[in-house]
Design a protein around this motif. Structure first.
Motif, PDB file in Angstrom:
ATOM      1  N   GLU A 198      -6.603   3.527  -0.864  1.00  0.00           N
ATOM      2  CA  GLU A 198      -5.770   4.481  -1.613  1.00  0.00           C
ATOM      3  C   GLU A 198      -6.527   5.717  -2.082  1.00  0.00           C
ATOM      4  OE1 GLU A 198      -3.080   3.302  -4.829  1.00  0.00           O
ATOM      5  OE2 GLU A 198      -3.176   1.303  -3.962  1.00  0.00           O
ATOM      6  N   THR A 251      -5.848   9.379  -8.385  1.00  0.00           N
ATOM      7  CA  THR A 251      -6.130   8.053  -7.814  1.00  0.00           C
ATOM      8  C   THR A 251      -5.485   6.917  -8.604  1.00  0.00           C
ATOM      9  OG1 THR A 251      -8.140   7.703  -9.136  1.00  0.00           O
ATOM     10  CG2 THR A 251      -8.395   8.877  -7.038  1.00  0.00           C
ATOM     11  N   LYS A 296     -10.537   0.599  -7.753  1.00  0.00           N
ATOM     12  CA  LYS A 296      -9.198   0.222  -7.301  1.00  0.00           C
ATOM     13  C   LYS A 296      -9.247  -1.160  -6.634  1.00  0.00           C
ATOM     14  CE  LYS A 296      -5.992   2.488  -7.555  1.00  0.00           C
ATOM     15  NZ  LYS A 296      -5.104   3.328  -6.794  1.00  0.00           N
ATOM     16  N   ALA A 332       2.282   1.767  -3.460  1.00  0.00           N
ATOM     17  CA  ALA A 332       1.244   2.251  -4.366  1.00  0.00           C
ATOM     18  C   ALA A 332       0.866   3.696  -4.043  1.00  0.00           C
ATOM     19  CB  ALA A 332       0.016   1.347  -4.286  1.00  0.00           C
ATOM     20  N   LEU A 333       0.767   4.013  -2.748  1.00  0.00           N
ATOM     21  CA  LEU A 333       0.433   5.378  -2.345  1.00  0.00           C
ATOM     22  C   LEU A 333       1.513   6.371  -2.763  1.00  0.00           C
ATOM     23  CD1 LEU A 333      -1.166   5.101   1.218  1.00  0.00           C
ATOM     24  CD2 LEU A 333      -2.176   6.196  -0.784  1.00  0.00           C
ATOM     25  N   HIS A 378       0.636  -3.869  -5.808  1.00  0.00           N
ATOM     26  CA  HIS A 378      -0.172  -4.712  -4.921  1.00  0.00           C
ATOM     27  C   HIS A 378       0.014  -6.197  -5.219  1.00  0.00           C
ATOM     28  CE1 HIS A 378      -2.418  -1.753  -2.594  1.00  0.00           C
ATOM     29  NE2 HIS A 378      -2.447  -1.006  -3.677  1.00  0.00           N
ATOM     30  N   THR A 381       0.758   7.674  -5.966  1.00  0.00           N
ATOM     31  CA  THR A 381      -0.445   8.493  -6.126  1.00  0.00           C
ATOM     32  C   THR A 381      -0.426   9.739  -5.248  1.00  0.00           C
ATOM     33  OG1 THR A 381      -1.593   7.082  -4.504  1.00  0.00           O
ATOM     34  CG2 THR A 381      -1.907   6.566  -6.826  1.00  0.00           C
ATOM     35  N   LEU A 393       0.834  -1.203   0.000  1.00  0.00           N
ATOM     36  CA  LEU A 393       0.000   0.000   0.000  1.00  0.00           C
ATOM     37  C   LEU A 393       0.868   1.253   0.000  1.00  0.00           C
ATOM     38  CD1 LEU A 393      -2.808   1.338   0.210  1.00  0.00           C
ATOM     39  CD2 LEU A 393      -2.569   1.224   2.700  1.00  0.00           C
ATOM     40  N   SER A 394       1.949   1.244   0.787  1.00  0.00           N
ATOM     41  CA  SER A 394       2.838   2.409   0.848  1.00  0.00           C
ATOM     42  C   SER A 394       3.487   2.675  -0.507  1.00  0.00           C
ATOM     43  CB  SER A 394       3.928   2.190   1.904  1.00  0.00           C
ATOM     44  OG  SER A 394       3.371   2.125   3.191  1.00  0.00           O
ATOM     45  N   ASP A 403      -5.885   9.401  -0.691  1.00  0.00           N
ATOM     46  CA  ASP A 403      -5.264  10.266  -1.690  1.00  0.00           C
ATOM     47  C   ASP A 403      -6.159  11.399  -2.165  1.00  0.00           C
ATOM     48  OD1 ASP A 403      -5.050  10.376  -5.009  1.00  0.00           O
ATOM     49  OD2 ASP A 403      -3.156  10.637  -3.962  1.00  0.00           O
ATOM     50  N   ALA A 455      -1.306   0.661 -10.188  1.00  0.00           N
ATOM     51  CA  ALA A 455      -1.101   0.287  -8.786  1.00  0.00           C
ATOM     52  C   ALA A 455      -1.193  -1.216  -8.568  1.00  0.00           C
ATOM     53  CB  ALA A 455      -2.112   1.005  -7.888  1.00  0.00           C
ATOM     54  N   ALA A 471      -6.260  -2.003  -0.966  1.00  0.00           N
ATOM     55  CA  ALA A 471      -6.074  -1.050  -2.063  1.00  0.00           C
ATOM     56  C   ALA A 471      -7.171   0.002  -2.128  1.00  0.00           C
ATOM     57  CB  ALA A 471      -5.998  -1.802  -3.392  1.00  0.00           C
TER      58      ALA A 471
END
Length: 436
Positions: free
Chosen positions: A278, A249, A84, A45-46, A260, A49, A42-43, A282, A256, A275
């Motif tokens: 996010e 996003t 997502k 992917a974030l 993941h 974004t 998640l970090s 965001d 993303a 996910a």
């Protein structure tokens, strides 16, 4: 987004609490296949974004579509949570496991493998390769370089876009050599720190102007509809809100899902639930805060501010000297986003050109060099280019998700049933299997 939200029974609302428990590691399985924890996924992917989409993107949306564009960004962010969820669930379910323990995932794999499993092999091949070929140009992360340079140049007075691009490209080159584990170890530290700094300052400004919040919200909602201005104005606000929300996003782009897919889990649905947080973090939270800061400070009415400088002016009007802090944060946000997209792009490149050492080296050279001219383009040129690439990526991805929506619905039902029956155990209930 609308269709899947209704079809899955508003999973973006129903699964919010469960997503939090999964993220905390309540169902963590260290023996599960994958390369990074679900929190690290998640970090990562974030980090791709959270950043300039929230800081510069919101300002650009307001400059082009008025304050009403911010309303549509928030609404779209809410429904983007479901999209997502869908694509990241598929990303884990149909990821490819390699002999060395690494994994490869993304639309290239779940479009091909997922549709082949349904007996639509040719359709899957066409969509998978269409996505991969359309996604290759997205490795041009010029928007990140462009807006970070804009803030850096405004604060320092240095007019050297080529030099800025070269330095940033060199710093990126150091990290992308390390792969997903190295990227995750960097982003898991950078993202929370940067987000906390930015959110803290935004909250301070919003609370400092608490009396103006009701009027600001009313303005944003009124400008989103403004019937007196005609249907064209409403569409304009919506289109700019959509363009910047998709960029913010990345829901529907499939990018993303590549991060993941590396998560350590045996349950694809659980990663989809992680996910879906996010777009909420965001866009629903951070982008909305940026919009409020811009509106309550009146920055949107200052002539000549059309990009990140609008956000900078808004923060600086309350916190003197914050433009310097924002310049540092923006460069770090851009940096973390670029290295995350370096991982995404490397997987897409490997799918198209193979994963040989020569191919891998060529990708890194192309990716790093392509960053250098980012500061030279105008804002409109940069975002017209990126929005065009993102639209092309979304088309095959969205078609595939529609075709597999029924399968996803069955997977959701199965996951919840196994949770309730106790078949899926919590981390503290798992018994480690002795080595044979």
């Amino acid at each position: 987004m609308l269709f899947l939200t209704v079809y899955f029974g508003f999973i973006n609302l129903r699964s919010f609490k469960l997503a939090g428990r999964i993220l905390k590691g309540q169902y963590r399985d260290d023996n599960a296949p994958g390369e990074v924890t679900q929190f690290q996924a998640l970090s990562t992917a974030l980090s791709g974004t959270v950043g300039l989409g929230n800081i510069a993107g919101v300002a650009i949306a307001i400059a082009m579509g008025g304050p009403g564009a911010a309303f549509w960004m928030t609404v779209i962010g809410f429904f983007a949570m479901t999209l997502k969820f869908a694509e990241c669930t598929l990303g884990v379910k149909y990821r490819k496991h390699h002999e060395d323990g690494t994994v490869s995932g993304g639309p290239m794999y779940y479009l091909g493998r997922g549709l082949a499993a349904r007996g639509w092999k040719k359709t899957g091949v066409v969509l998978a390769w269409s996505y991969a070929l359309f996604a290759i140009p997205s490795l041009l992360q010029i928007a990140q370089v462009n807006q970070s340079y804009s803030q850096f140049s405004a604060v320092t007075g240095i007019d050297a876009p080529w030099l800025f691009g070269i330095v940033l490209a060199g710093l990126v080159a150091v990290v992308i050599v390390g792969g997903i584990s190295k990227i995750a170890s960097v982003t898991v530290k950078l993202v929370p720190l940067m987000a906390a700094l930015y959110i803290g300052a935004a909250l301070f400004i919003i609370l400092s102007n608490a009396a103006q919040i009701p009027d600001a919200l009313a303005l944003i909602i009124r400008e989103a509809w403004k019937p007196e201005a005609g249907i064209g104005a409403i569409i304009g606000a919506f289109v700019w809100g959509m363009r910047r929300a998709v960029y913010s996003t990345e829901a529907g782009l499939g990018s993303a899902t590549i991060a993941h897919a590396a998560a350590k889990t045996r349950e694809p649905v659980s990663e989809g639930m992680v996910a879906l947080l996010e777009p909420f973090i965001d866009t629903v939270v951070i982008s909305s805060m940026t919009a409020l800061v811009i509106v309550v400070t009146g920055a949107w009415q200052v002539e000549g501010l059309t990009d990140i400088q609008m956000t900078s002016w808004a923060f600086n009007s309350v916190i003197d000297g914050f433009d310097m802090v924002l310049a540092v944060a923006v460069v770090l946000f851009a940096y973390s986003t670029i290295i995350s997209w370096g991982y995404y792009s490397s997987k897409i490149w490997a799918f198209v050109f193979g994963s040989s050492r020569t191919s891998n080296t060529l990708f890194k050279v192309v990716y790093v060099v392509a960053l250098i001219p980012g500061g030279v383009f105008t804002v409109s040129q940069v975002f017209d280019i990126m929005d065009s690439f993102f639209f092309l990526m979304a088309v095959p991805n969205i078609i595939g998700i529609y075709l597999m929506a029924g399968e996803l619905k069955r997977d959701i039902k199965s996951y919840h049933a196994r949770l309730e029956s106790g078949e899926i155990k919590r981390a503290d209930q798992m018994v480690e299997t002795p080595a044979q």
